[in-house]
Motif scaffolding. Structure first.
Motif, PDB file in Angstrom:
ATOM      1  N   ALA A 129      32.062  44.630  43.703  1.00 31.49           N
ATOM      2  CA  ALA A 129      31.961  43.598  42.670  1.00 31.49           C
ATOM      3  C   ALA A 129      33.358  43.063  42.393  1.00 31.49           C
ATOM      4  O   ALA A 129      34.370  43.721  42.676  1.00 31.49           O
ATOM      5  N   PHE A 130      33.412  41.879  41.818  1.00 31.11           N
ATOM      6  CA  PHE A 130      34.695  41.246  41.568  1.00 31.11           C
ATOM      7  C   PHE A 130      34.902  41.031  40.079  1.00 31.11           C
ATOM      8  O   PHE A 130      34.005  40.565  39.378  1.00 31.11           O
ATOM      9  N   PRO A 131      36.084  41.385  39.565  1.00 30.31           N
ATOM     10  CA  PRO A 131      36.346  41.234  38.139  1.00 30.31           C
ATOM     11  C   PRO A 131      36.384  39.766  37.740  1.00 30.31           C
ATOM     12  O   PRO A 131      36.710  38.897  38.562  1.00 30.31           O
ATOM     13  N   PRO A 132      36.045  39.465  36.485  1.00 37.36           N
ATOM     14  CA  PRO A 132      36.032  38.073  36.034  1.00 37.36           C
ATOM     15  C   PRO A 132      37.435  37.494  35.933  1.00 37.36           C
ATOM     16  O   PRO A 132      38.433  38.226  35.943  1.00 37.36           O
ATOM     17  N   SER A 133      37.490  36.176  35.836  1.00 35.77           N
ATOM     18  CA  SER A 133      38.765  35.483  35.665  1.00 35.77           C
ATOM     19  C   SER A 133      38.573  34.370  34.652  1.00 35.77           C
ATOM     20  O   SER A 133      37.483  33.785  34.560  1.00 35.77           O
ATOM     21  N   ASP A 134      39.612  34.090  33.873  1.00 31.70           N
ATOM     22  CA  ASP A 134      39.562  33.030  32.873  1.00 31.70           C
ATOM     23  C   ASP A 134      40.899  32.293  32.920  1.00 31.70           C
ATOM     24  O   ASP A 134      41.944  32.896  32.640  1.00 31.70           O
ATOM     25  N   PRO A 135      40.903  31.004  33.292  1.00 33.55           N
ATOM     26  CA  PRO A 135      42.163  30.261  33.434  1.00 33.55           C
ATOM     27  C   PRO A 135      43.027  30.284  32.173  1.00 33.55           C
ATOM     28  O   PRO A 135      44.261  30.363  32.262  1.00 33.55           O
ATOM     29  N   ALA A 136      42.389  30.230  31.000  1.00 37.68           N
ATOM     30  CA  ALA A 136      43.150  30.226  29.753  1.00 37.68           C
ATOM     31  C   ALA A 136      43.854  31.568  29.547  1.00 37.68           C
ATOM     32  O   ALA A 136      45.038  31.627  29.186  1.00 37.68           O
ATOM     33  N   VAL A 137      43.121  32.650  29.782  1.00 32.20           N
ATOM     34  CA  VAL A 137      43.706  33.983  29.640  1.00 32.20           C
ATOM     35  C   VAL A 137      44.785  34.185  30.691  1.00 32.20           C
ATOM     36  O   VAL A 137      45.855  34.730  30.410  1.00 32.20           O
ATOM     37  N   ARG A 138      44.503  33.733  31.920  1.00 29.85           N
ATOM     38  CA  ARG A 138      45.504  33.854  32.985  1.00 29.85           C
ATOM     39  C   ARG A 138      46.797  33.140  32.588  1.00 29.85           C
ATOM     40  O   ARG A 138      47.897  33.676  32.776  1.00 29.85           O
ATOM     41  N   ALA A 139      46.678  31.935  32.035  1.00 30.51           N
ATOM     42  CA  ALA A 139      47.865  31.175  31.633  1.00 30.51           C
ATOM     43  C   ALA A 139      48.642  31.912  30.541  1.00 30.51           C
ATOM     44  O   ALA A 139      49.882  31.948  30.561  1.00 30.51           O
ATOM     45  N   VAL A 141      48.700  35.172  30.025  1.00 28.67           N
ATOM     46  CA  VAL A 141      49.334  36.347  30.635  1.00 28.67           C
ATOM     47  C   VAL A 141      50.558  35.925  31.447  1.00 28.67           C
ATOM     48  O   VAL A 141      51.616  36.564  31.391  1.00 28.67           O
ATOM     49  N   GLU A 142      50.420  34.840  32.211  1.00 30.93           N
ATOM     50  CA  GLU A 142      51.547  34.355  33.010  1.00 30.93           C
ATOM     51  C   GLU A 142      52.742  34.009  32.119  1.00 30.93           C
ATOM     52  O   GLU A 142      53.886  34.365  32.438  1.00 30.93           O
ATOM     53  N   ALA A 143      52.475  33.324  30.995  1.00 27.97           N
ATOM     54  CA  ALA A 143      53.553  32.964  30.077  1.00 27.97           C
ATOM     55  C   ALA A 143      54.201  34.217  29.488  1.00 27.97           C
ATOM     56  O   ALA A 143      55.434  34.296  29.349  1.00 27.97           O
ATOM     57  N   HIS A 144      53.357  35.189  29.155  1.00 22.95           N
ATOM     58  CA  HIS A 144      53.860  36.450  28.583  1.00 22.95           C
ATOM     59  C   HIS A 144      54.747  37.188  29.590  1.00 22.95           C
ATOM     60  O   HIS A 144      55.829  37.682  29.242  1.00 22.95           O
ATOM     61  N   VAL A 145      54.305  37.238  30.837  1.00 27.17           N
ATOM     62  CA  VAL A 145      55.073  37.938  31.868  1.00 27.17           C
ATOM     63  C   VAL A 145      56.391  37.225  32.135  1.00 27.17           C
ATOM     64  O   VAL A 145      57.434  37.866  32.303  1.00 27.17           O
ATOM     65  N   GLU A 147      58.045  35.566  30.005  1.00 28.26           N
ATOM     66  CA  GLU A 147      58.894  35.775  28.835  1.00 28.26           C
ATOM     67  C   GLU A 147      59.568  37.142  28.845  1.00 28.26           C
ATOM     68  O   GLU A 147      60.756  37.268  28.551  1.00 28.26           O
ATOM     69  N   ILE A 148      58.805  38.180  29.203  1.00 25.84           N
ATOM     70  CA  ILE A 148      59.362  39.534  29.117  1.00 25.84           C
ATOM     71  C   ILE A 148      59.907  40.033  30.451  1.00 25.84           C
ATOM     72  O   ILE A 148      60.630  41.030  30.488  1.00 25.84           O
ATOM     73  N   GLY A 149      59.546  39.347  31.545  1.00 26.93           N
ATOM     74  CA  GLY A 149      60.005  39.769  32.866  1.00 26.93           C
ATOM     75  C   GLY A 149      59.006  40.696  33.550  1.00 26.93           C
ATOM     76  O   GLY A 149      58.234  41.400  32.872  1.00 26.93           O
ATOM     77  N   THR A 150      59.014  40.704  34.874  1.00 29.42           N
ATOM     78  CA  THR A 150      58.021  41.491  35.617  1.00 29.42           C
ATOM     79  C   THR A 150      58.208  42.997  35.426  1.00 29.42           C
ATOM     80  O   THR A 150      57.231  43.742  35.397  1.00 29.42           O
ATOM     81  N   ALA A 151      59.456  43.450  35.296  1.00 32.56           N
ATOM     82  CA  ALA A 151      59.684  44.892  35.122  1.00 32.56           C
ATOM     83  C   ALA A 151      59.060  45.382  33.820  1.00 32.56           C
ATOM     84  O   ALA A 151      58.372  46.416  33.790  1.00 32.56           O
ATOM     85  N   ALA A 152      59.285  44.636  32.731  1.00 30.92           N
ATOM     86  CA  ALA A 152      58.692  45.014  31.445  1.00 30.92           C
ATOM     87  C   ALA A 152      57.178  44.875  31.479  1.00 30.92           C
ATOM     88  O   ALA A 152      56.453  45.694  30.896  1.00 30.92           O
ATOM     89  N   ALA A 153      56.686  43.859  32.182  1.00 31.35           N
ATOM     90  CA  ALA A 153      55.235  43.674  32.302  1.00 31.35           C
ATOM     91  C   ALA A 153      54.605  44.828  33.074  1.00 31.35           C
ATOM     92  O   ALA A 153      53.486  45.259  32.776  1.00 31.35           O
ATOM     93  N   HIS A 154      55.329  45.338  34.060  1.00 30.96           N
ATOM     94  CA  HIS A 154      54.827  46.478  34.830  1.00 30.96           C
ATOM     95  C   HIS A 154      54.744  47.720  33.946  1.00 30.96           C
ATOM     96  O   HIS A 154      53.783  48.508  34.049  1.00 30.96           O
ATOM     97  N   ASP A 172      55.927  42.662  41.824  1.00 32.96           N
ATOM     98  CA  ASP A 172      54.788  41.874  42.326  1.00 32.96           C
ATOM     99  C   ASP A 172      54.127  41.148  41.153  1.00 32.96           C
ATOM    100  O   ASP A 172      53.117  41.597  40.608  1.00 32.96           O
ATOM    101  N   GLU A 173      54.718  40.022  40.767  1.00 37.67           N
ATOM    102  CA  GLU A 173      54.263  39.311  39.569  1.00 37.67           C
ATOM    103  C   GLU A 173      52.794  38.896  39.646  1.00 37.67           C
ATOM    104  O   GLU A 173      52.041  39.032  38.677  1.00 37.67           O
ATOM    105  N   ARG A 174      52.362  38.387  40.788  1.00 37.23           N
ATOM    106  CA  ARG A 174      50.996  37.887  40.912  1.00 37.23           C
ATOM    107  C   ARG A 174      49.971  38.985  40.633  1.00 37.23           C
ATOM    108  O   ARG A 174      49.017  38.780  39.874  1.00 37.23           O
ATOM    109  N   ARG A 175      50.173  40.164  41.227  1.00 35.82           N
ATOM    110  CA  ARG A 175      49.198  41.244  41.043  1.00 35.82           C
ATOM    111  C   ARG A 175      49.290  41.864  39.645  1.00 35.82           C
ATOM    112  O   ARG A 175      48.282  42.302  39.089  1.00 35.82           O
ATOM    113  N   ILE A 176      50.503  41.889  39.071  1.00 33.19           N
ATOM    114  CA  ILE A 176      50.645  42.387  37.701  1.00 33.19           C
ATOM    115  C   ILE A 176      49.874  41.475  36.745  1.00 33.19           C
ATOM    116  O   ILE A 176      49.132  41.949  35.875  1.00 33.19           O
ATOM    117  N   VAL A 177      50.048  40.163  36.916  1.00 37.12           N
ATOM    118  CA  VAL A 177      49.335  39.196  36.068  1.00 37.12           C
ATOM    119  C   VAL A 177      47.831  39.389  36.202  1.00 37.12           C
ATOM    120  O   VAL A 177      47.096  39.412  35.199  1.00 37.12           O
TER     121      VAL A 177
END
Length: 328
Positions: A129-139, A141-145, A147-154, A172-177
């Motif tokens: 099965a595949f997890p859901p996705s939401d463009p608004a939530v993705r955006a 999360v991307e902005a949050h990452v 802002e804080i950087g990929t290391a902190a997001a990890h 790996d920013e894409r997979r962290i997001v």
């Protein structure tokens, strides 16, 4: 291949009238494509591509895509279906590959799925099965990452989903997001959506091609040099005109990233070739590790086509005895 008896009296016999499914996996340069074509020719089959990079139109030389002549009249599906600016999608692949397999079976032919993209192969073979996705939530999360950087997001991901964090590199920013997005949407760890080793249809003959590591490394080097001699640079120049740099998957592909850098004057041809060889060998090791974890696989020799085909025939005969549960 011994075909099941037709006109059976039981539900089990009826389920087995349709051909089984053959999946040929394995690392880059092991000879999967040639073996798939041989099997299709001998057994009356059609090939379904499960190599994500071969979905892309124009990415021919650098992916070692089989040419129309090399296909020997065997129908090939899911080649050249995406523009280089589009993103490959494993859920879409699963839907399309399974639909095509059923259509091929309905024609009385053997579907042969072939590729080295482990996740795509598993998406075809397994309950997944595949997890859901939401463009608004993705955006968000991307902005949050950003802002804080990929290391902190990890670090944040490690607190919310330690299993996912353990498998995702801190840069790996894409997979962290994606993992953080899934956690926000579902409250479940990303790992909860990973496939189990359970066939979606028991009537699957599942093999992988293996070669001695040193021989495989030689093949990789020979293949890269042959690609360059066969017009790889010219292919990349055409893809730059087509907008490959606006895509994500295509422009980052091994070989293409290096040749783009070379065409842009950022890397010598010799350095591009060496980097492509090194990274392809690294990919081969990752692919081999991925497939070795799957104990259902039967490994067939890449340098002995007769022995490989005999083993494939045995696997197909066994798979044909299993009641198919795939939708017609």
């Amino acid at each position: 291949m011994s075909h099941p008896a037709q006109g059976g009296q039981s539900h089990g016999d009826a389920a087995r009238e349709r051909p089984p499914l053959l999946v040929i996996a394995g690392a880059t340069a092991t000879g999967k494509s040639a073996l798939a074509i041989d099997a299709a020719e001998r057994l009356g089959g059609e090939v379904i591509n499960a190599d994500a990079l071969q979905f892309y139109r124009g990415m021919d030389v650098g992916t070692a895509k089989v040419t129309p002549r090399e296909r020997r009249g065997i129908p090939h599906h899911l080649l050249d279906i995406l523009h280089v600016t589009e993103e490959a999608n494993v859920a879409t692949f699963q839907r399309d590959a399974r639909r095509l397999a059923n259509e091929i079976r309905e024609r009385g032919k053997l579907p042969i799925v072939v590729g080295g993209s482990g996740l795509y192969v598993r998406a075809f073979t397994d309950v997944m099965a595949f997890p859901p996705s939401d463009p608004a939530v993705r955006a968000e999360v991307e902005a949050h990452v950003r802002e804080i950087g990929t290391a902190a997001a990890h670090v944040e991901l490690a607190a919310a989903d330690p299993d996912a964090a353990a498998k995702i590199a801190p840069r790996d920013e894409r997979r962290i997001v994606r993992a953080l997005e899934v956690h926000r949407l579902t409250g479940k760890p990303f790992s909860a959506f990973l496939p189990t080793y359970t066939f979606h249809d028991p009537a699957i003959a599942y093999v992988a091609v293996q070669l001695d590591r040193s021989k495989l490394h030689e093949r990789v080097e020979e293949r890269v040099h042959r690609m360059v001699e066969s017009g790889f640079r010219e292919e990349v120049e055409a893809l730059l005109d087509a907008g490959i740099e606006q895509g994500t998957t295509a422009r980052q592909a091994i070989g293409y990233a290096q040749l783009i850098a070379h065409v842009r004057g950022e890397m010598s041809l010799e350095a591009a070739i060496e980097s492509t060889i090194t990274n392809t060998r690294r990919l081969v090791r990752k692919q081999d590790t991925w497939f070795r974890r799957d104990k259902r696989l039967t490994w067939v020799p890449g340098e002995d086509s007769d022995a490989a085909f005999a083993m494939i025939e045995r696997e197909i005969a066994h798979a044909a005895e299993q009641p198919s549960t795939a939708e017609a």
